[in-house]
Design an enzyme around this catalytic site. Structure first.
Site, PDB file in Angstrom:
ATOM      1  N   HIS A   1      -5.956   2.801  -3.787  1.00 38.52           N
ATOM      2  CA  HIS A   1      -5.851   3.086  -2.343  1.00 38.52           C
ATOM      3  C   HIS A   1      -6.295   4.531  -2.095  1.00 38.52           C
ATOM      4  O   HIS A   1      -5.721   5.215  -1.262  1.00 38.52           O
ATOM      5  CB  HIS A   1      -4.399   2.851  -1.917  1.00 38.52           C
TER       6      HIS A   1
ATOM      7  N   HIS B   1       3.999  -2.101   2.996  1.00 35.80           N
ATOM      8  CA  HIS B   1       3.993  -0.764   2.387  1.00 35.80           C
ATOM      9  C   HIS B   1       5.297  -0.548   1.626  1.00 35.80           C
ATOM     10  O   HIS B   1       6.363  -0.656   2.237  1.00 35.80           O
ATOM     11  CB  HIS B   1       3.818   0.309   3.468  1.00 35.80           C
TER      12      HIS B   1
ATOM     13  N   HIS C   1      -5.159   9.069   0.249  1.00 37.05           N
ATOM     14  CA  HIS C   1      -5.177   8.243   1.463  1.00 37.05           C
ATOM     15  C   HIS C   1      -6.303   8.655   2.407  1.00 37.05           C
ATOM     16  O   HIS C   1      -6.134   8.818   3.613  1.00 37.05           O
ATOM     17  CB  HIS C   1      -3.819   8.303   2.186  1.00 37.05           C
TER      18      HIS C   1
ATOM     19  N   ASP D   1       0.835  -1.212   0.000  1.00 41.25           N
ATOM     20  CA  ASP D   1       0.000   0.000   0.000  1.00 41.25           C
ATOM     21  C   ASP D   1       0.871   1.265   0.000  1.00 41.25           C
ATOM     22  O   ASP D   1       2.047   1.225   0.355  1.00 41.25           O
ATOM     23  CB  ASP D   1      -0.862   0.055   1.272  1.00 41.25           C
TER      24      ASP D   1
END
Ligand SMILES: [Zn+2]
Length: 232
Positions: A108, A199, A112, A57
């Protein structure tokens, strides 16, 4: 006349025996075929290697995503990237490489955003903006979304045709930023069909991810995209 009747009776008995034998042999062969196909299915199930999906992510990151993509390419491993829209401008080449190397690109949101705290309209705008940016580079929109913070709203299912993907192993890589700890978390919990959350925004995460690939490959694991994991 009597002789002829007798021959007819004998002929009928002969025919009846032939029919009964035929039925018996067919039943036996059906049973054998059923047993054989069951054995083949059982053997196939036993032979399938365990599969996991590595998911990343928050990227793309100019340096760390590049290093990760190169490492995955060297190892012939496919992963899933849930990208943040605002990180795409200037990093189009990375999105192109993800596509070329067979990785799955997911959404995503644009910046954010916490989906649970916004209206459906705002969320749709966020998701569509990122999807559009990806489409401009790859030619197709993203079908999967990883909601930031894992916060998804049921109402979004009716508003947007995307599949929300969560995870089964949280490495907490963003918190520890410790290669050994990230690897330990995965190695202690991993099993077939796990979705591992990481991540591609930290050097430690990339280093840990590539070591996890090497270790799990040595244990016979196969790395697939989230889509392949869901479909198999
Ligand atoms: Zn995130």
């Amino acid at each position: 006349m009597k002789k002829k009747t007798c021959r007819q009776i004998l002929y009928c008995i002969f025919l009846a025996v032939l029919i009964l034998m035929g039925l018996f042999l067919k039943k036996k062969s059906d049973r054998t075929q059923a047993v054989n196909s069951q054995s083949v299915l059982a053997m196939q199930a036993e032979e399938l290697p365990p599969r996991v999906a590595l998911t990343f992510d928050d990227g793309p990151h100019r340096i760390y995503t590049r290093n990760l993509l190169d490492g995955l390419r060297e190892r012939g491993v496919k992963a899933t990237f849930f990208v943040v829209g605002e990180n795409i401008p200037g990093n189009e080449e990375l999105i192109r490489q993800m596509e070329e190397d067979g990785h799955l690109i997911g959404n995503h949101t644009y910046d954010h955003a916490d989906i649970s705290k916004m209206s459906d309209e705002e969320n749709c705008r966020e998701l569509r903006k990122t999807s559009e940016l990806v489409k401009q580079i790859t030619g197709h929109q993203t079908a999967y979304v990883r909601p930031p913070f894992g916060n998804w709203k049921e109402s979004m299912d009716c508003r947007i045709s995307m599949i929300a993907v969560k995870w089964t192993i949280d490495t907490l890589d963003w918190k520890s930023k410790n290669v050994e700890e990230i690897i330990r978390k995965v190695m202690q919990q991993v099993s077939d069909h796990d979705i591992i959350l990481m991540h591609d925004y930290y050097a430690t995460s990339v280093e840990a991810a590539l070591q996890i690939v090497d270790r799990l490959k040595a244990e016979g694991y196969e790395f697939v995209t989230v889509e392949d994991l869901i479909l198999t």
